[in-house]
Write a protein that holds these residues in place. Sequence first.
Motif, PDB file in Angstrom:
ATOM      1  N   GLN A 152     -10.239 -91.516  35.926  1.00 40.52           N
ATOM      2  CA  GLN A 152      -9.595 -90.990  37.126  1.00 40.52           C
ATOM      3  C   GLN A 152      -8.113 -91.323  37.140  1.00 40.52           C
ATOM      4  N   GLY A 281      -6.594 -86.091  40.417  1.00 36.42           N
ATOM      5  CA  GLY A 281      -7.002 -87.296  39.705  1.00 36.42           C
ATOM      6  C   GLY A 281      -6.737 -88.554  40.504  1.00 36.42           C
ATOM      7  N   MET A 284      -9.462 -88.919  42.967  1.00 41.85           N
ATOM      8  CA  MET A 284     -10.685 -89.391  42.322  1.00 41.85           C
ATOM      9  C   MET A 284     -10.621 -90.888  42.030  1.00 41.85           C
ATOM     10  N   LEU A 285      -9.433 -91.351  41.618  1.00 39.80           N
ATOM     11  CA  LEU A 285      -9.265 -92.779  41.357  1.00 39.80           C
ATOM     12  C   LEU A 285      -9.508 -93.586  42.629  1.00 39.80           C
ATOM     13  N   GLY A 288     -13.174 -93.475  43.541  1.00 43.46           N
ATOM     14  CA  GLY A 288     -13.971 -94.366  42.708  1.00 43.46           C
ATOM     15  C   GLY A 288     -13.878 -95.808  43.165  1.00 43.46           C
ATOM     16  N   GLY A 337     -10.518 -84.602  45.326  1.00 44.67           N
ATOM     17  CA  GLY A 337     -10.701 -85.664  44.349  1.00 44.67           C
ATOM     18  C   GLY A 337     -11.260 -86.931  44.976  1.00 44.67           C
ATOM     19  N   GLY A 341     -14.646 -88.509  43.693  1.00 48.25           N
ATOM     20  CA  GLY A 341     -14.629 -89.838  43.093  1.00 48.25           C
ATOM     21  C   GLY A 341     -15.640 -90.778  43.723  1.00 48.25           C
ATOM     22  N   GLN A 344     -19.136 -89.811  42.071  1.00 45.90           N
ATOM     23  CA  GLN A 344     -19.400 -89.847  40.635  1.00 45.90           C
ATOM     24  C   GLN A 344     -19.987 -91.166  40.132  1.00 45.90           C
TER      25      GLN A 344
END
Length: 428
Positions: A152, A281, A284-285, A288, A337, A341, A344
């Motif tokens: 990510q 991205g 998503m980071l 996460g 995102g 994230g 996932q």
Amino acid sequence: MPPSSVHPLRDNTNFRLLFAGGTVSAFGDQFTLVALPWLVLKLTGNPAALGLVLAAMAVPRAVFMLIGGAVVDHFSARNVLLIARGANALMVAALAALVLTGGITMPWVYALALGIGLATAFAYPASTALMPSIVAPQQLQQANGALMGMRQLSLFVGPALAGLVIGTGAHAAAHGLADAHGLGRAFAIDATSFVCSLVTLALIRLPTGAKRAGAMPGVFGQVLGGLRSIAADPPLRAFMLYAAVVSIFVTGPTQVGLPVLADTRLDHGATSLGIVLAANGGGMLLGGLLSGIVARLVRGHLGTMILCFDTCVGLVLASLAGVHATWLAATLLAMTGLLGGVVQITLVSWIQRRVAPNMLGRTMSVLMFTFLGLGPLAAAGAGALLKLVSLPVLFVGAGLTLSTIALGCLASPALRDIRSQDAAPRTA
């Protein structure tokens, strides 16, 4: 078993090698992710051609993904991954050379896209199935979190860097191709990253118990066995079918729609595309990093969380129809995102713990098929559809359809009732 207090990055040399190689490769991948659609648009100016290139990658990937999972379950996941990434390195290097020397034409793009798609059909299930061979079950959540967080981060930083590399000297033509120097450098960076990944993979030493058994049924029998195993698990079966729906209505339209949006409506061309993908991205980071907290807040109700999040993703996708500014497109993609994230890390770990080890390669190949096979095929359809409808209509139609389906699936117990604590390992 409670999670280990020692992180696998601290006490596991094999995982450190996998992590290092995966980090370099993931950053390199972002350069091709931005460069390939931009190359097609500069060569043709035709969104339908972009859809066909994505389909050229998707068809062999879709056809061989399930076979790739069976091959991974039969042979060493590491060796399969070495061969697949080596092939990818050669083909991306060929793209770089052809662009820089002026020899690139659309037939070459289609042929290399086919080859890349074939290699990734084996690489993706192999990389996912390798993890349980080198990491203890109680450390899977931590290991997946580290790898996905790194990926990510690459999605956050990589596209922006790729956009800058490609955009250097923007609109200056070499050999009749606009942005040729930047595109060639982008592909060369990705090819180099594959070489670094190959070195780290070659250094990994698997325990004897991780090797595959010698005598096994035929490949197609193994594929059917994997599909039967998924069909016999109602929550897993329901999720796989739902993942296919998400891939069609999100991955397909965005793979074609975002490059076209950047090229026709945003203000900085390839740099805008890099910024938008980087924002996704970055979301998503962050997602996460927050996934563990969110999973606790929803008390393990993964199914309900996924469906509610996808309802929101559909609405955000529809709102891209009215976007003309890079900052607004980046904000909306960061939101999608963030939600993706969160989902996932917990979901992949759920599958890895739920599925018997000897079925994991095939199970993950089915999951990868839904995203990496169906998504680009849907992108080909979206590219063709843009000849008939406008870009805003594409975004609105895809987004509202996804939201409607996600809301409707809340009535399905098989999906709605998926819980993180239901991930007890199944016996083969």
